[in-house]
Design a protein around this motif. Structure first.
Motif, PDB file in Angstrom:
ATOM      1  N   PHE A  26       0.870  -1.173   0.000  1.00 51.58           N
ATOM      2  CA  PHE A  26       0.000   0.000   0.000  1.00 51.58           C
ATOM      3  C   PHE A  26       0.903   1.218   0.000  1.00 51.58           C
ATOM      4  O   PHE A  26       1.645   1.444   0.946  1.00 51.58           O
ATOM      5  CB  PHE A  26      -0.916  -0.006   1.233  1.00 51.58           C
ATOM      6  CG  PHE A  26      -1.819   1.182   1.280  1.00 51.58           C
ATOM      7  CD1 PHE A  26      -2.943   1.236   0.487  1.00 51.58           C
ATOM      8  CD2 PHE A  26      -1.539   2.248   2.106  1.00 51.58           C
ATOM      9  CE1 PHE A  26      -3.785   2.331   0.521  1.00 51.58           C
ATOM     10  CE2 PHE A  26      -2.369   3.349   2.158  1.00 51.58           C
ATOM     11  CZ  PHE A  26      -3.492   3.388   1.361  1.00 51.58           C
ATOM     12  N   LEU A  27       0.865   1.981  -1.060  1.00 50.02           N
ATOM     13  CA  LEU A  27       1.796   3.089  -1.222  1.00 50.02           C
ATOM     14  C   LEU A  27       1.052   4.293  -1.771  1.00 50.02           C
ATOM     15  O   LEU A  27       0.361   4.187  -2.786  1.00 50.02           O
ATOM     16  CB  LEU A  27       2.927   2.683  -2.176  1.00 50.02           C
ATOM     17  CG  LEU A  27       3.917   3.755  -2.581  1.00 50.02           C
ATOM     18  CD1 LEU A  27       4.771   4.146  -1.379  1.00 50.02           C
ATOM     19  CD2 LEU A  27       4.802   3.244  -3.693  1.00 50.02           C
ATOM     20  N   ILE A  28       1.187   5.405  -1.096  1.00 49.22           N
ATOM     21  CA  ILE A  28       0.701   6.687  -1.617  1.00 49.22           C
ATOM     22  C   ILE A  28       1.894   7.621  -1.590  1.00 49.22           C
ATOM     23  O   ILE A  28       2.480   7.853  -0.545  1.00 49.22           O
ATOM     24  CB  ILE A  28      -0.443   7.259  -0.774  1.00 49.22           C
ATOM     25  CG1 ILE A  28      -1.653   6.339  -0.812  1.00 49.22           C
ATOM     26  CG2 ILE A  28      -0.821   8.645  -1.272  1.00 49.22           C
ATOM     27  CD1 ILE A  28      -2.792   6.793   0.059  1.00 49.22           C
ATOM     28  N   GLY A  29       2.246   8.138  -2.723  1.00 50.09           N
ATOM     29  CA  GLY A  29       3.386   9.045  -2.792  1.00 50.09           C
ATOM     30  C   GLY A  29       4.462   8.484  -3.701  1.00 50.09           C
ATOM     31  O   GLY A  29       4.220   7.610  -4.517  1.00 50.09           O
ATOM     32  N   ASP A  30       5.651   9.001  -3.532  1.00 49.46           N
ATOM     33  CA  ASP A  30       6.758   8.622  -4.402  1.00 49.46           C
ATOM     34  C   ASP A  30       7.695   7.653  -3.698  1.00 49.46           C
ATOM     35  O   ASP A  30       7.891   7.720  -2.489  1.00 49.46           O
ATOM     36  CB  ASP A  30       7.567   9.855  -4.811  1.00 49.46           C
ATOM     37  CG  ASP A  30       6.759  10.798  -5.686  1.00 49.46           C
ATOM     38  OD1 ASP A  30       5.850  10.316  -6.381  1.00 49.46           O
ATOM     39  OD2 ASP A  30       7.043  11.999  -5.670  1.00 49.46           O
ATOM     40  N   ALA A  31       8.259   6.775  -4.471  1.00 49.22           N
ATOM     41  CA  ALA A  31       9.288   5.860  -3.968  1.00 49.22           C
ATOM     42  C   ALA A  31      10.330   5.717  -5.066  1.00 49.22           C
ATOM     43  O   ALA A  31       9.995   5.466  -6.222  1.00 49.22           O
ATOM     44  CB  ALA A  31       8.699   4.507  -3.614  1.00 49.22           C
ATOM     45  N   ASP A  32      11.579   5.913  -4.720  1.00 48.82           N
ATOM     46  CA  ASP A  32      12.635   5.756  -5.711  1.00 48.82           C
ATOM     47  C   ASP A  32      12.861   4.284  -6.039  1.00 48.82           C
ATOM     48  O   ASP A  32      13.004   3.910  -7.191  1.00 48.82           O
ATOM     49  CB  ASP A  32      13.944   6.375  -5.208  1.00 48.82           C
ATOM     50  CG  ASP A  32      13.864   7.888  -5.142  1.00 48.82           C
ATOM     51  OD1 ASP A  32      13.140   8.482  -5.964  1.00 48.82           O
ATOM     52  OD2 ASP A  32      14.519   8.461  -4.267  1.00 48.82           O
ATOM     53  N   ILE A  33      12.876   3.448  -5.013  1.00 43.03           N
ATOM     54  CA  ILE A  33      13.143   2.017  -5.212  1.00 43.03           C
ATOM     55  C   ILE A  33      12.202   1.214  -4.330  1.00 43.03           C
ATOM     56  O   ILE A  33      12.026   1.518  -3.154  1.00 43.03           O
ATOM     57  CB  ILE A  33      14.599   1.666  -4.848  1.00 43.03           C
ATOM     58  CG1 ILE A  33      15.564   2.395  -5.774  1.00 43.03           C
ATOM     59  CG2 ILE A  33      14.836   0.164  -4.920  1.00 43.03           C
ATOM     60  CD1 ILE A  33      17.018   2.232  -5.367  1.00 43.03           C
TER      61      ILE A  33
END
Length: 59
Positions: A26-33
């Motif tokens: 569950f991810l909201i936003g930015d992730a580089d890796i």
């Protein structure tokens, strides 16, 4: 596998999560890796193998 995502404007209001599985992200936003791994934690004696049924082509 290389996977490229181009993010545009995103606005998130309320989030209500009822359940989460063992392989959920569950991810909201930015992730580089994001690194994904898998583990098999069932003991070998619990693995059921055979008898195998051979697959035959439909004709």
């Amino acid at each position: 596998m290389n996977f490229t995502v181009i993010n545009r404007d995103l606005q998130v209001g309320d989030v209500h999560i009822i359940a989460v599985t063992s392989s959920a992200v569950f991810l909201i936003g930015d992730a580089d890796i994001i690194n994904m791994t898998s583990a098999f934690d069932t003991p070998p004696e619990a693995l059921i193998t055979g008898p195998f049924v051979p697959l035959t082509p439909r004709g």
